[in-house]
Design an enzyme around this catalytic site. Sequence first.
Site, mmCIF file in Angstrom:
data_model
loop_
_atom_site.group_PDB
_atom_site.id
_atom_site.type_symbol
_atom_site.label_atom_id
_atom_site.label_comp_id
_atom_site.label_asym_id
_atom_site.label_seq_id
_atom_site.Cartn_x
_atom_site.Cartn_y
_atom_site.Cartn_z
ATOM 1 C CD GLN A 1 -2.693 1.082 2.587
ATOM 2 O OE1 GLN A 1 -3.777 0.535 2.495
ATOM 3 N NE2 GLN A 1 -2.277 1.587 3.731
ATOM 4 C CB SER B 1 2.546 6.444 4.781
ATOM 5 O OG SER B 1 1.499 6.108 5.641
ATOM 6 C CB SER C 1 4.173 -3.504 5.470
ATOM 7 O OG SER C 1 4.152 -2.701 6.617
ATOM 8 C CD GLU D 1 -4.664 0.402 6.957
ATOM 9 O OE1 GLU D 1 -5.022 1.284 6.156
ATOM 10 O OE2 GLU D 1 -3.554 0.416 7.515
#
Lengths: 390, 360
Positions: free
Chosen positions: A125, A128, A160, A242
Amino acid sequence: MDFRDAAEDAAFRETVRAWLESEVPRLGPAPDKLEERVEWWRPWQRRLYEAGYAGLAWPREYGGRGASVLQQAIFYEECDRAGAPDRLDVIGAGFAGPTLIEHGTAAQKTRFLDRILTGEDLWCQLFSEPGAGSDLAALTTRATRDGEGWRIEGQKVWTSAAQVAEYAILLARTGEGERHRGISFFILPMRQPGVDVRPLRQMLGGAEFNEVFLDGAHVPGDLLVGQLGGGWKVAMSTLGYERAAIATGRVNTLRLLDELIALVRDARGADGLPLGRDAFVRQRLAELYTRMTLQRLTGKRILSTLAEGGAPGPEASTAKLFTTPLVEEICDFALSVIGIEGQEEPADTDPARAKWLRLAYQARGTSIAGGTTFIQRNILAERVLGMPRD
Amino acid sequence: MRFAFNEEQEMLRDAIRVAMQREAGLDKIRRWVDAADLSPFDAFAVRNAWMGIGVAEELGGQGGGRVEQALMFEELGRAVAPSGVLLAGAGGVLGFAARLPGGAEFLREVLDGGGGGALCVPAGRPADQGALQVQVAGDRLSGVIPMVLEAPGASHLLLPLPTGDGLDLWLLPDVKSGVDIKPRRMIDRTRRFGDVRLQQAKGIRIGSLSGEGAREANAVIALLVAAESLGLARRMLDLTVEYVGQRVQFGVPVASFQAVKHAAAEALVDIEAAHSGVYYAAWALQEGQADGVLHAWIAKAFATEAAVRTADRALLLHGAIGYTWEHDLQLFYKRAKLNLELFGSPRSYRERMAEVLALH
């Protein structure tokens, strides 16, 4: 109020338990390094897929089982009981996939969804950024028209599994409008020039998340999800999935507590007496046991609300704030029982000890990921208690 | 699996809340406390037949079970009601006697008589320990039981005496003869306590409970105290959010300060966890689940501490006004502190949990 399984759920539990009993023991121990663990995990995911246990809550038309949230929870409970492998596809199966089911085109669904469930593709993802964490709308990564597709420039961080992912869900700015407008939601193929994944070493030395530099990366024209400039709405669905994945997720505090109790039972204090006779140790352990129990019961409350089609109430908003310090304190207490040997380099020490150390450090990450504790408290105060913004 | 109240349970909760607001609001409670006479509340509770909530209809009760009782006590806590008479009667006397063969008869008499009984045990310990240091000679009992909840004004006493593993239950039907009750003054003036001195008092042994039966009976009392503390905490948070939303400092409501919001949010985290524990324990006790007693201990230990933490946060967030006699917060604050110790401290229940976890 009734905490027993309904008849069909009880039958499902039996079936799952029997299946896991025959399948789980065939697996060896999980490798430590993520890259190796992925290859070890893939055949397991394939077996889950073939047995109809991948994408439990996904609709049947997309390869899922169409199971209720309660049955999904039962499945995870039984996996925990049987010691089944942790999921490595949380991002794909847990929230990228459901987002595509909700907002993707027919072609996108055909191309991507099945490969998530079979374990062929892992996802990451790219939300950020160094300047946009909890304040996601402050992101500056830019997508500009490039023939039929888009050219991406920018930097993402704390990603991640980027080093093992085939695809990413990506938020980038496509317009000059206000903060929340002018953001679009893309699928980015990760294996291409222009995508540079640099592991970030964590305090303990391992690298589980990354910085991702996007320098002329290409997104083909058919990989825009939702409307151009309408990415914020799609991202909000993703964040909803999420949170649900985190709330119903797999920090198994019951197993942690069982292991902690076993650790204390075997331990002796500096005076040579069993640690389990120490009043302070007994009180502390019982207190952690109490909170573990309540954490699990709150999980059941959330599931019960979801199962009845309702939006979870305050209990869902408080779950993360209750769970995170609990996991930290369980691990810290285990390390204090182990003593100074619990501070040895994880690679040099007994694997059982190293596990507590890794978890203790990871738990600190959990209190940051998905909105820090401070941000979560603000959200709770403003949205649940109706207190004014500052 | 379903973790939610049904329609009747929600109606019961609303009915109790409305009745409390209408007939036993904080102004009235203050008046009763000032006059040191809580009997108007006792009469109100009897009039509403609240003693029988959680008691089967065929036994003369209102029906329902532990979940309904817990809901009632949460509401009583929200209203900081002088609920000792219900705790001692519904949780104590009825809860213990209901487990006896022939207990149904006793129940009916108590319910018909409007309650007014007290469970004659020291209220600072789990009730399944019974009353210690009482001598029995034939049908005559002698000894002192300190700090008995609702002893002053009780029409009869139910006295559990430890045997090997369980408890013998003695009924003292007449508190006028051989029984001396010396009231104790508590800082929570909405609770009545007294030391009971027995001198050759006449008792009737009405039966005995096994150790397990005694622990189950005590678990119900622990649950009800926990439910009440949950209600206290919810109300204290409500009072606090309302106050900080109105109180202006530096030109803005103090509720907009992050530190204030965080303290309120943490109270909510405590409260929701307590809610999960209280109502699971209520269901498990109701259904006779093997883990019911353990969960009642968990609920008691956590909810009473959560209420105390909420009380301290509420006090701090109210500033100096919260520290005054004039402000209602003191009523809730004192009750939260009392409930922490009532029928077993968190420490005592955690020690029991440690036993179960086999920590030797």
